[in-house]
Structure formats: structure tokens, C-alpha cells
Motif scaffolding. Structure first.
Motif, PDB file in Angstrom:
ATOM      1  N   SER A 205      26.528  -1.258 -23.222  1.00  0.00           N
ATOM      2  CA  SER A 205      26.608  -1.718 -24.599  1.00  0.00           C
ATOM      3  C   SER A 205      26.533  -3.243 -24.671  1.00  0.00           C
ATOM      4  CB  SER A 205      27.908  -1.218 -25.234  1.00  0.00           C
ATOM      5  OG  SER A 205      28.020  -1.661 -26.570  1.00  0.00           O
ATOM      6  N   ARG A 206      27.231  -3.918 -23.753  1.00  0.00           N
ATOM      7  CA  ARG A 206      27.170  -5.377 -23.704  1.00  0.00           C
ATOM      8  C   ARG A 206      25.751  -5.844 -23.378  1.00  0.00           C
ATOM      9  NH1 ARG A 206      32.363  -7.936 -22.731  1.00  0.00           N
ATOM     10  NH2 ARG A 206      34.029  -6.372 -22.793  1.00  0.00           N
ATOM     11  N   ALA A 207      25.104  -5.143 -22.438  1.00  0.00           N
ATOM     12  CA  ALA A 207      23.736  -5.514 -22.065  1.00  0.00           C
ATOM     13  C   ALA A 207      22.791  -5.372 -23.251  1.00  0.00           C
ATOM     14  CB  ALA A 207      23.262  -4.652 -20.894  1.00  0.00           C
ATOM     15  N   LEU A 208      22.921  -4.283 -23.998  1.00  0.00           N
ATOM     16  CA  LEU A 208      22.045  -4.066 -25.146  1.00  0.00           C
ATOM     17  C   LEU A 208      22.289  -5.076 -26.258  1.00  0.00           C
ATOM     18  CD1 LEU A 208      22.076  -0.164 -25.312  1.00  0.00           C
ATOM     19  CD2 LEU A 208      20.127  -1.623 -24.723  1.00  0.00           C
ATOM     20  N   SER A 209      23.512  -5.518 -26.400  1.00  0.00           N
ATOM     21  CA  SER A 209      23.788  -6.515 -27.437  1.00  0.00           C
ATOM     22  C   SER A 209      23.069  -7.825 -27.136  1.00  0.00           C
ATOM     23  CB  SER A 209      25.297  -6.759 -27.554  1.00  0.00           C
ATOM     24  OG  SER A 209      25.809  -7.431 -26.407  1.00  0.00           O
ATOM     25  N   VAL A 210      22.869  -8.122 -25.845  1.00  0.00           N
ATOM     26  CA  VAL A 210      22.109  -9.315 -25.476  1.00  0.00           C
ATOM     27  C   VAL A 210      20.641  -9.133 -25.855  1.00  0.00           C
ATOM     28  CG1 VAL A 210      21.353 -10.755 -23.538  1.00  0.00           C
ATOM     29  CG2 VAL A 210      23.711  -9.911 -23.623  1.00  0.00           C
ATOM     30  N   VAL A 211      20.091  -7.942 -25.566  1.00  0.00           N
ATOM     31  CA  VAL A 211      18.693  -7.676 -25.919  1.00  0.00           C
ATOM     32  C   VAL A 211      18.499  -7.765 -27.426  1.00  0.00           C
ATOM     33  CG1 VAL A 211      16.846  -5.961 -25.852  1.00  0.00           C
ATOM     34  CG2 VAL A 211      18.379  -6.212 -23.891  1.00  0.00           C
ATOM     35  N   GLU A 212      19.460  -7.253 -28.182  1.00  0.00           N
ATOM     36  CA  GLU A 212      19.314  -7.190 -29.638  1.00  0.00           C
ATOM     37  C   GLU A 212      19.374  -8.553 -30.304  1.00  0.00           C
ATOM     38  OE1 GLU A 212      22.498  -4.733 -30.871  1.00  0.00           O
ATOM     39  OE2 GLU A 212      21.650  -2.881 -30.058  1.00  0.00           O
ATOM     40  N   GLY A 213      20.307  -9.410 -29.854  1.00  0.00           N
ATOM     41  CA  GLY A 213      20.620 -10.536 -30.703  1.00  0.00           C
ATOM     42  C   GLY A 213      20.618 -11.924 -30.102  1.00  0.00           C
ATOM     43  N   ASP A 247      23.977  -0.689   0.547  1.00  0.00           N
ATOM     44  CA  ASP A 247      24.857   0.211  -0.198  1.00  0.00           C
ATOM     45  C   ASP A 247      24.635   0.099  -1.703  1.00  0.00           C
ATOM     46  OD1 ASP A 247      25.861  -2.353  -0.219  1.00  0.00           O
ATOM     47  OD2 ASP A 247      27.736  -1.839   0.796  1.00  0.00           O
ATOM     48  N   THR A 248      23.524  -0.486  -2.081  1.00  0.00           N
ATOM     49  CA  THR A 248      23.175  -0.647  -3.497  1.00  0.00           C
ATOM     50  C   THR A 248      22.454   0.599  -4.007  1.00  0.00           C
ATOM     51  OG1 THR A 248      23.047  -3.056  -3.459  1.00  0.00           O
ATOM     52  CG2 THR A 248      21.660  -1.929  -5.059  1.00  0.00           C
ATOM     53  N   ASP A 249      22.794   1.008  -5.227  1.00  0.00           N
ATOM     54  CA  ASP A 249      22.144   2.162  -5.849  1.00  0.00           C
ATOM     55  C   ASP A 249      21.044   1.757  -6.838  1.00  0.00           C
ATOM     56  OD1 ASP A 249      23.638   4.128  -4.538  1.00  0.00           O
ATOM     57  OD2 ASP A 249      25.280   3.930  -5.976  1.00  0.00           O
ATOM     58  N   TYR A 250      21.222   0.613  -7.508  1.00  0.00           N
ATOM     59  CA  TYR A 250      20.206   0.185  -8.470  1.00  0.00           C
ATOM     60  C   TYR A 250      20.393  -1.299  -8.772  1.00  0.00           C
ATOM     61  CZ  TYR A 250      23.980   0.730 -11.938  1.00  0.00           C
ATOM     62  OH  TYR A 250      25.165   0.639 -12.626  1.00  0.00           O
ATOM     63  N   SER A 251      19.355  -1.887  -9.336  1.00  0.00           N
ATOM     64  CA  SER A 251      19.415  -3.269  -9.814  1.00  0.00           C
ATOM     65  C   SER A 251      19.297  -3.277 -11.325  1.00  0.00           C
ATOM     66  CB  SER A 251      18.295  -4.114  -9.199  1.00  0.00           C
ATOM     67  OG  SER A 251      17.039  -3.741  -9.754  1.00  0.00           O
ATOM     68  N   ALA A 252      19.881  -4.281 -11.951  1.00  0.00           N
ATOM     69  CA  ALA A 252      19.720  -4.498 -13.387  1.00  0.00           C
ATOM     70  C   ALA A 252      19.328  -5.953 -13.577  1.00  0.00           C
ATOM     71  CB  ALA A 252      20.999  -4.185 -14.152  1.00  0.00           C
ATOM     72  N   SER A 253      18.184  -6.170 -14.217  1.00  0.00           N
ATOM     73  CA  SER A 253      17.635  -7.515 -14.358  1.00  0.00           C
ATOM     74  C   SER A 253      17.283  -7.794 -15.812  1.00  0.00           C
ATOM     75  CB  SER A 253      16.365  -7.675 -13.506  1.00  0.00           C
ATOM     76  OG  SER A 253      16.605  -7.338 -12.158  1.00  0.00           O
ATOM     77  N   PHE A 254      17.413  -9.063 -16.185  1.00  0.00           N
ATOM     78  CA  PHE A 254      16.967  -9.550 -17.485  1.00  0.00           C
ATOM     79  C   PHE A 254      15.837 -10.534 -17.228  1.00  0.00           C
ATOM     80  CE2 PHE A 254      21.145  -7.957 -18.151  1.00  0.00           C
ATOM     81  CZ  PHE A 254      21.192  -7.500 -19.459  1.00  0.00           C
ATOM     82  N   PHE A 273      18.804 -15.998 -23.009  1.00  0.00           N
ATOM     83  CA  PHE A 273      18.709 -14.544 -22.869  1.00  0.00           C
ATOM     84  C   PHE A 273      19.119 -14.096 -21.470  1.00  0.00           C
ATOM     85  CE2 PHE A 273      16.032 -10.913 -21.535  1.00  0.00           C
ATOM     86  CZ  PHE A 273      16.595  -9.934 -22.338  1.00  0.00           C
ATOM     87  N   VAL A 274      18.532 -14.673 -20.428  1.00  0.00           N
ATOM     88  CA  VAL A 274      18.835 -14.204 -19.074  1.00  0.00           C
ATOM     89  C   VAL A 274      20.259 -14.559 -18.668  1.00  0.00           C
ATOM     90  CG1 VAL A 274      16.408 -14.194 -18.375  1.00  0.00           C
ATOM     91  CG2 VAL A 274      17.815 -16.235 -17.924  1.00  0.00           C
ATOM     92  N   ASP A 275      20.755 -15.713 -19.109  1.00  0.00           N
ATOM     93  CA  ASP A 275      22.141 -16.076 -18.803  1.00  0.00           C
ATOM     94  C   ASP A 275      23.114 -15.133 -19.499  1.00  0.00           C
ATOM     95  OD1 ASP A 275      21.283 -18.172 -17.251  1.00  0.00           O
ATOM     96  OD2 ASP A 275      21.784 -19.743 -18.709  1.00  0.00           O
ATOM     97  N   GLY A 276      22.814 -14.797 -20.763  1.00  0.00           N
ATOM     98  CA  GLY A 276      23.680 -13.882 -21.482  1.00  0.00           C
ATOM     99  C   GLY A 276      23.689 -12.495 -20.869  1.00  0.00           C
ATOM    100  N   GLY A 277      22.496 -12.028 -20.438  1.00  0.00           N
ATOM    101  CA  GLY A 277      22.429 -10.730 -19.788  1.00  0.00           C
ATOM    102  C   GLY A 277      23.178 -10.714 -18.472  1.00  0.00           C
TER     103      GLY A 277
END
Length: 333
Positions: A205-213, A247-254, A273-277
């Protein structure tokens, strides 16, 4: 990080030898029996640190027909999609790889992000279809668009990189390859973290709020990109090669790119944007970052990129490049 990392492991794990030009001008062969310390470092030690690799030998992984799916949901279902994707990934078979994306093709204030998942599988039978249905069940909504097709590996990858109507020669960058037709954006920014646990819904939810606004600006593309790791790549120990993220399962990038003329406002908006994400998802991460996506704003880069392998990398660097000829802001030293 490729579509089939979970199936065949990291590409560097398949390398059996490499020809390397060192800082003193010598060309050496790095392998398990020749300069094995350099061979260890080259496989995950970051580009541009130890020498110039002019060629390498690799053990291929045979792939014939593969099955791929493109699943698209509405933006209102984005939180459920991200939550369902990572909960599905925990138990997903190694035969399937892929990623989830939330994309603003144009970050103008009134535009709505698109959300979707891309899957690729070396299992083309009914087990794959069952996994797609399990994923959809965990998301909790049927996708608005669901396309699945089986084809040879090369057409699948050409489609993934939007090169379906191009030749292999044309499917290269126009600024570096003769005949290439893929333009390089004038400016882009990227930040990301790696994860070994399921992200709670609050994190997404926090990640999406960065994308939105966050500092929306017309003409700039933006994406939240989640890529599957784990599987075969995680059968190797953290210290077996310089690539430590076993031991990583996935990455999340902005990430952002900009086709328009780059002004200071454009740069500021991209960095915001990338700092907020990064700030939104970092508390849920394992504190590590994929070293091939260099983040110049990362203060703890030695630990983030290389973990416990950094001291060994520094010793190898001093042996093969004692005068630090190959250097940049975040080079091993």
C-alpha cells in the motif's frame, strides 16, 4: 535478472571460463583452475571492477518450447495483485519465473497506472495452468486480460522485450549497436531492494501511494517492478561466488525514464519518485540491493551489494588491480 532465473539460476553460475584484460595489460584466463580467485570475483563482483572481460565460455541450458502468460488487472485491484503475487511466489515451482509491474507510461497527473503480471514456464503442461489459476485465486479477482501462449524460447523473449516485429539485430540499442532500433532514454533513475519474506499488504500500500502521488510530471514513465528470484539461483551458498543474494525471493524496484528534454525539474521529480519508493519498501527488505543496478544514492552499498563477500572482493581487487585503475564511485577498493 531474467525470466527464467528461478529455473536455470544466475547466468554467471553457468560461466566456465573468461578471458580478462587486466590493468597491467595482460590477458589471463579465469576459471576454476586458472586464477580461481579472479574467477570467483567476476561472477557477481560487479561490472568494471577487476578488468575487461573480452569473451567467456558458458554451459547452456537447453530450452525448447516455453509457455508465457500476460495477466492484466484494473488499477483498483493493484494492491490485491501485488499481495497475491508474492504470496503465490513463496510456493511457486522453480519451472515458473516472471514478475509483476505497476506502470505509468506517462506520469501526467490524470493518467492511471496499468498493472499486470508476466509469467514464463518451461513446464508447458497442465501443471502450469493450475499454477496460473492458483495465482488468480490468491489475487482474488479474475484478470481483465489473460493471454497464454506456447512458443520457442527466442520468440517468447523477443515478445517480452517488445521486439516481436524486429530482427535480432534490430532488437539492440540504437546508440551502441549498428542496426539497433531500441532508443535509449535521455535520463532515468532507479532504486530497489531485495526481499526474502512476503511483503505485508501495508508495504505494498505504501509502495502504491508513491506511484499514485509523488511529483507527477507529464512525459516521464514510471514503474514499480517486482522480479522473481529464488529457485535454482538459491541452491548455491552465499559465498560460493561473489553474487551473495542466495536467500532472496524477489526484488522490488522503482524506476523512471524520460524521452522529453531533461530539465532540473524532470530530474528532481524522478529522484523524488525513486527515493520515495525506496523509503516505502526498505523497512520490509533484507537490506540488500542487486549490484548490477547501481544506485548512486545508496550509502551502504558495500554491504547492500556484496554482504559478507566484500572483504574477499577487496583483497582480490588489490591483487589484480593494485593501483585501482578500474575505478568509479562505487568500485571495489
Amino acid at each position: 535478472m531474467g525470466l527464467f532465473t528461478r529455473t536455470i539460476g544466475m547466468a554467471s553460475d553457468k560461466v566456465t571460463s573468461a578471458q580478462v584484460v587486466l590493468a597491467d595489460g595482460r590477458t589471463v584466463t579465469a576459471s576454476a583452475t586458472q586464477h580461481p580467485d579472479l574467477f570467483w570475483a567476476l561472477r557477481g563482483g560487479g561490472g568494471g571492477n577487476f578488468g575487461i572481460v573480452t569473451s567467456y565460455d558458458i554451459t547452456p541450458s537447453p530450452l525448447s518450447a516455453v509457455t508465457a502468460s500476460n495477466l492484466v488487472w484494473t488499477y483498483e485491484q493493484a494492491l490485491d495483485m501485488l499481495d497475491g503475487w508474492t504470496r503465490w511466489l513463496v510456493d511457486a515451482p522453480w519451472s515458473i519465473g516472471g514478475g509483476a509491474n505497476v506502470t505509468l507510461v506517462d506520469a501526467g497527473p490524470s493518467n492511471i497506472p496499468t498493472v499486470g503480471i508476466t509469467l514464463g514456464s518451461v513446464d508447458t503442461g497442465p501443471a502450469y495452468a493450475a499454477e496460473v489459476q492458483r495465482l488468480i485465486s490468491l489475487v482474488g479477482h479474475a484478470p481483465a486480460f489473460n493471454q497464454t501462449f506456447t512458443a520457442p524460447y527466442q520468440p517468447i523473449m523477443m515478445n517480452l522485450y517488445r521486439c516481436t516485429d524486429l530482427s535480432v539485430t534490430q532488437c539492440h540499442r540504437s546508440d551502441t549497436s549498428p542496426g539497433g532500433q531500441i532508443p535509449r532514454p535521455e535520463y532515468g533513475a532507479w532504486r530497489g531492494r531485495l526481499f526474502d519474506e512476503v511483503m505485508p499488504r501495508d508495504g505494498w500500500s505504501r509502495a502504491l501511494s508513491v506511484v499514485e502521488g509523488t511529483a507527477r510530471i507529464a512525459g516521464q514513465s514510471r514503474q514499480l517492478q517486482i522480479s522473481a528470484l529464488g529457485g535454482k539461483a538459491n541452491t548455491v551458498s552465499r559465498t560460493a561466488t561473489a553474487y551473495v543474494h542466495r536467500d532472496t525471493d524477489y526484488s522490488a524496484s522503482f524506476l523512471t525514464s524520460n524521452a522529453n528534454p531533461v530539465t532540473e525539474d524532470v530530474k528532481a521529480a524522478a529522484l523524488q519518485f525513486v527515493d520515495g519508493g525506496f523509503a516505502a519498501v526498505d523497512p520490509y527488505s533484507n537490506g540488500e540491493t542487486y549490484q548490477n543496478f547501481i544506485d548512486p544514492r545508496l550509502p551502504d552499498w558495500k554491504r547492500s551489494y556484496y554482504g559478507e563477500n566484500y572483504p574477499r572482493l577487496a583483497r582480490i581487487k588489490s591483487k589484480y588491480d593494485p593501483y585501482n585503475v578500474f575505478r568509479f564511485a562505487q568500485s571495489v577498493r
